[in-house]
Design an enzyme around this catalytic site. Sequence first.
Site, mmCIF file in Angstrom:
data_model
loop_
_atom_site.group_PDB
_atom_site.id
_atom_site.type_symbol
_atom_site.label_atom_id
_atom_site.label_comp_id
_atom_site.label_asym_id
_atom_site.label_seq_id
_atom_site.Cartn_x
_atom_site.Cartn_y
_atom_site.Cartn_z
ATOM 1 N N LYS A 66 0.800 -1.229 0.000
ATOM 2 C CA LYS A 66 0.000 0.000 0.000
ATOM 3 C C LYS A 66 0.835 1.282 0.000
ATOM 4 O O LYS A 66 0.404 2.295 -0.540
ATOM 5 C CB LYS A 66 -0.953 0.013 1.201
ATOM 6 C CG LYS A 66 -2.099 -0.974 1.073
ATOM 7 C CD LYS A 66 -3.064 -0.827 2.233
ATOM 8 C CE LYS A 66 -4.146 -1.885 2.151
ATOM 9 N NZ LYS A 66 -5.175 -1.722 3.169
ATOM 10 N N ASP A 102 -9.899 3.010 2.379
ATOM 11 C CA ASP A 102 -9.973 2.277 3.659
ATOM 12 C C ASP A 102 -10.641 3.118 4.753
ATOM 13 O O ASP A 102 -11.539 2.654 5.449
ATOM 14 C CB ASP A 102 -8.569 1.876 4.133
ATOM 15 C CG ASP A 102 -8.002 0.706 3.355
ATOM 16 O OD1 ASP A 102 -8.792 -0.110 2.849
ATOM 17 O OD2 ASP A 102 -6.768 0.608 3.255
ATOM 18 N N GLY A 126 -3.568 1.093 17.712
ATOM 19 C CA GLY A 126 -2.694 0.738 16.598
ATOM 20 C C GLY A 126 -2.273 1.978 15.826
ATOM 21 O O GLY A 126 -2.980 3.004 15.849
ATOM 22 N N TYR A 220 -12.017 -9.208 10.347
ATOM 23 C CA TYR A 220 -13.267 -9.931 10.055
ATOM 24 C C TYR A 220 -13.060 -11.442 10.017
ATOM 25 O O TYR A 220 -13.986 -12.195 9.748
ATOM 26 C CB TYR A 220 -13.941 -9.421 8.774
ATOM 27 C CG TYR A 220 -13.052 -9.419 7.555
ATOM 28 C CD1 TYR A 220 -12.416 -8.242 7.163
ATOM 29 C CD2 TYR A 220 -12.850 -10.569 6.808
ATOM 30 C CE1 TYR A 220 -11.597 -8.224 6.054
ATOM 31 C CE2 TYR A 220 -12.034 -10.559 5.703
ATOM 32 C CZ TYR A 220 -11.408 -9.386 5.329
ATOM 33 O OH TYR A 220 -10.588 -9.374 4.226
HETATM 34 P P1 ATR Z 1 -1.285 -2.146 8.612
HETATM 35 O O1 ATR Z 1 -0.387 -1.257 7.807
HETATM 36 O O2 ATR Z 1 -1.868 -3.280 7.847
HETATM 37 O O3 ATR Z 1 -2.293 -1.389 9.391
HETATM 38 P P2 ATR Z 1 1.054 -2.548 10.229
HETATM 39 O O4 ATR Z 1 1.695 -1.377 9.609
HETATM 40 O O5 ATR Z 1 1.765 -3.844 10.244
HETATM 41 O O6 ATR Z 1 -0.370 -2.882 9.655
HETATM 42 O O7 ATR Z 1 0.696 -2.089 11.722
HETATM 43 C C1 ATR Z 1 0.276 -2.992 12.627
HETATM 44 C C2 ATR Z 1 -0.103 -2.302 13.954
HETATM 45 O O8 ATR Z 1 -0.309 -3.351 14.872
HETATM 46 C C3 ATR Z 1 0.944 -1.403 14.553
HETATM 47 O O9 ATR Z 1 0.315 -0.433 15.339
HETATM 48 C C4 ATR Z 1 1.725 -2.381 15.426
HETATM 49 O O10 ATR Z 1 2.391 -1.823 16.530
HETATM 50 P P3 ATR Z 1 3.889 -1.197 16.380
HETATM 51 O O11 ATR Z 1 3.708 0.094 15.676
HETATM 52 O O12 ATR Z 1 4.354 -1.056 17.778
HETATM 53 O O13 ATR Z 1 4.664 -2.219 15.596
HETATM 54 C C5 ATR Z 1 0.619 -3.223 15.942
HETATM 55 N N1 ATR Z 1 1.080 -4.554 16.332
HETATM 56 C C6 ATR Z 1 1.388 -5.574 15.505
HETATM 57 N N2 ATR Z 1 1.774 -6.648 16.227
HETATM 58 C C7 ATR Z 1 1.716 -6.274 17.530
HETATM 59 C C8 ATR Z 1 1.961 -6.928 18.775
HETATM 60 N N3 ATR Z 1 2.372 -8.202 18.821
HETATM 61 N N4 ATR Z 1 1.780 -6.233 19.923
HETATM 62 C C9 ATR Z 1 1.379 -4.946 19.895
HETATM 63 N N5 ATR Z 1 1.119 -4.268 18.747
HETATM 64 C C10 ATR Z 1 1.276 -4.921 17.588
#
Ligand code: ATR
Length: 279
Positions: A66, A102, A126, A220
């Site tokens: 993306k 989105d 997040g 989902y």
């Molecule tokens: P997308 O772009 O699809 O929204 P991403 O960029 O991978 O996904 O972001 C995932 C989110 O989930 C981030 O906020 C990430 O936290 P970090 O910024 O600290 O990495 C969070 N996330 C993913 N795995 C996690 C975990 N095990 N514990 C806490 N937060 C998590």
Amino acid sequence: MKKLFGVIGDPIEHSMSPSMHNELFQVYGINANYHAFHVKKENLSDAVKGFKALGFAGFNVTVPHKEAIIPLLDELDPLAKAIGAVNTVVNENGNLKGFNTDGSGFVKGLLERISMLSEKKVLIIGAGGAARAIYFTMAKEGPGLLDICNRTVTKANLIVKDCPYQVTARALNIEEAEHQLEIYDLIIQTTPIGMAPDIERSPISIHKLKSGSFVSDIIYNPLETKLLREAGNKGAEIQNGLDMFVHQGALAFKKWNGIVPDIKRMKDKVLKQLGGLSC
Ligand code: ATR
């Protein structure tokens, strides 16, 4: 001639976009086909050139492309530019223009369930790409408070700082958010935590959740995450990610075909594929 559409991602085999869009082409008598393409990072540039050379009318972009696709496009919608991510590309006479549906898809689905966002105190969990899209679109709606919490607070801070719309906001760590959860009317979960196969995980403890609050999880699969199950048990209203998924697809469909599609039909198609019931 048949119009061609697709979605690119890695992984992509579980994407429900092809069946959803192909169903709509049938319903509206459009001579078109939508196909899922597994594209690895190193092949993204070639794939985009391929879509252009083959005259695809449009395509969707999913994880992990993306953000990386942006420099490969000819034009960018201002909201997609602010978000820094594209999920929908329209081929306008050989000019590939990127959009992000989105955030708007999420807000459309949300507004089917709750009225008015002004006055509402909102927490977004997040700070990834999905959170950024939802945060900016929610900020545009002017809620009373738009906080964001994340494991890595610096990323949440960046979203607050980059947001192009004026809104009262704070970036918090997860513990800070947990301690004051009772102030929020609406909580939006955007991380992959709780997604299949890791369905027994939850990104936040909801001990202090206000009863009567609304909790939305963009996941989902499963249709009811652990977070939603717990929130429902505490008297919250809950929403899974199906509404966002269907609405982001509907917005893309409208951009490509000029038709506002039947949301219920799209939702039924996806639910059938997921083999479950919505909440
Ligand atoms: P997308 O772009 O699809 O929204 P991403 O960029 O991978 O996904 O972001 C995932 C989110 O989930 C981030 O906020 C990430 O936290 P970090 O910024 O600290 O990495 C969070 N996330 C993913 N795995 C996690 C975990 N095990 N514990 C806490 N937060 C998590």
